[in-house]
Design a protein around this motif. Structure first.
Motif, PDB file in Angstrom:
ATOM      1  N   LEU A 111     -34.298  73.271 -21.460  1.00 43.97           N
ATOM      2  CA  LEU A 111     -33.001  73.629 -20.885  1.00 43.97           C
ATOM      3  C   LEU A 111     -32.200  72.379 -20.508  1.00 43.97           C
ATOM      4  O   LEU A 111     -30.988  72.298 -20.770  1.00 43.97           O
ATOM      5  N   LEU A 170     -34.719  80.755 -15.465  1.00 42.70           N
ATOM      6  CA  LEU A 170     -35.516  80.944 -16.677  1.00 42.70           C
ATOM      7  C   LEU A 170     -36.150  82.326 -16.758  1.00 42.70           C
ATOM      8  O   LEU A 170     -36.842  82.772 -15.839  1.00 42.70           O
ATOM      9  N   VAL A 199     -26.762  77.729 -23.148  1.00 44.64           N
ATOM     10  CA  VAL A 199     -27.810  78.738 -22.941  1.00 44.64           C
ATOM     11  C   VAL A 199     -27.285  79.750 -21.932  1.00 44.64           C
ATOM     12  O   VAL A 199     -26.850  79.372 -20.844  1.00 44.64           O
ATOM     13  N   SER A 245     -31.126  81.499 -26.563  1.00 47.34           N
ATOM     14  CA  SER A 245     -31.864  82.060 -25.439  1.00 47.34           C
ATOM     15  C   SER A 245     -33.199  81.331 -25.325  1.00 47.34           C
ATOM     16  O   SER A 245     -33.788  80.941 -26.340  1.00 47.34           O
ATOM     17  N   SER A 287     -31.494  82.938 -18.623  1.00 45.64           N
ATOM     18  CA  SER A 287     -31.655  82.059 -19.778  1.00 45.64           C
ATOM     19  C   SER A 287     -31.737  82.855 -21.084  1.00 45.64           C
ATOM     20  O   SER A 287     -31.808  82.260 -22.172  1.00 45.64           O
TER      21      SER A 287
END
Length: 341
Positions: free
Chosen positions: A258, A290, A268, A273, A333
């Protein structure tokens, strides 16, 4: 100020009018001492403030009342739950936990077993990197219970990776994702291999294509290289063939991904994803929070200790490990797959 001298076993024996060996047996082998004599010894010991030396007791009884929990990386927050569950289960039985670091290395893990097996009553090996032969050598030295690792003949506790993989793929498919990249962990990770197998099977059921990249270290720092590999794969593929989802071996790797995607301007979940495994502390605090598969690690740690305290005896070749459920924690996320340009 001088610290007062602690009473000794000799002091208790003299006050109680018995031999020192009788005092010792009253604490370590109560069945070998007359009931009234033992009660008298314990009363005198309590009045004098005497407590037996646990090391001396261990030498006499051959039991240390300690259990070693060995994890691949003590810095990984995922293993905190196993430590908490094991420690609580041991504390309730008046035993002590010894924590050891396997350093993501089979050689280091086996060295830990060799160093500690005379000092503990058994081992709980979490996500062991040892091969089957090395695990059997460890079990020949002291009772062993495995967590998230299966070896024929040894008792174990595992997370439900089959059900967990189904939850992940079903979630991504429901959002329209048809291509995903799986970022593999260490080559010696038994759980990583089972996650990959489960994701492949689930992907086949849901019409999702999965491709594996790696191996990658299960660390935040490795996330940069992993993210770069994903972006390279996307740029080399045609627009209709680009993966739109990433499933990382664990949360630390996913959080590193990320961070790198943000550095490189990849949005994202609008473009990609991202899903992790473990639901560690911090998974809900990163940007974006997340989506991850949570394991009941405290429950697994407690079950492993219970199995060890009940004997840790080898199990029959057909006896499966205890399976602990998993559940998908959906956060920001993951989102709908982007439409082809």
């Amino acid at each position: 100020m001088e610290r007062p001298r602690r009473p000794t076993i000799t002091d208790v024996a003299a006050e109680a009018g018995v031999a020192a060996s009788t005092v010792s047996r009253a604490f370590t082998h109560p069945g070998r001492v007359n009931q009234h004599t033992r009660a008298h010894v314990l009363e005198v010991a309590a009045r004098l403030g005497y407590a037996p030396n646990p090391l001396a007791q261990a030498l006499e009884s051959g039991r240390t009342s300690t259990v070693a929990l060995v994890v691949p990386d003590i810095a990984n927050p995922f293993f905190v739950g196993f430590v908490k569950g094991a420690e609580r289960a041991l504390a309730s039985s008046q035993r002590t936990l010894v924590l050891a670091d396997g350093r993501e290395s089979a050689v280091a893990e086996e060295a830990v077993v060799q160093r500690l097996h005379r000092s503990v009553d058994g081992f709980v090996l979490v996500a062991s990197r040892l091969d089957d032969d090395a695990l059997r050598r460890a079990a020949a030295l002291a009772p062993v219970v495995l967590v998230n690792r299966v070896t024929t003949g040894l008792p174990g506790v595992v997370a439900d990776y089959v059900g967990g993989a189904e939850q992940i793929v079903s979630h991504l498919a429901s959002l329209g994702h048809r291509r995903a990249v799986v970022l593999g962990g260490p080559t010696g990770s038994w759980s990583g291999a089972r996650r990959w197998t489960g994701l492949q099977v689930a992907a086949g059921r849901h019409g999702v294509e999965v491709e594996r990249l790696g191996p990658f270290s299960p660390t935040f720092e490795a996330g940069a290289a992993a993210a770069d590999a994903v972006l390279g794969l996307r740029s080399a593929a045609g627009r209709d063939a680009r993966p739109t989802a990433v499933v990382a071996h664990n949360d630390l790797l996913a959080m590193g991904v990320l961070a790198r995607l943000a550095e490189r301007g990849a949005s994202v979940p609008d473009e990609l994803s991202v899903v992790g495994f473990d639901d560690v502390f911090g998974a809900a605090l990163c940007s974006p929070p997340l989506t991850t598969l949570a394991e009941r690690s405290e429950r697994a740690g407690a079950l492993a200790v219970d199995a060890l305290l009940s004997g840790g005896a080898p199990v029959g070749p057909g006896q499966p490990p205890q399976v602990v459920p998993t559940h998908l924690v959906v956060r920001r996320s993951t989102g709908p797959a982007p439409a082809p340009a």
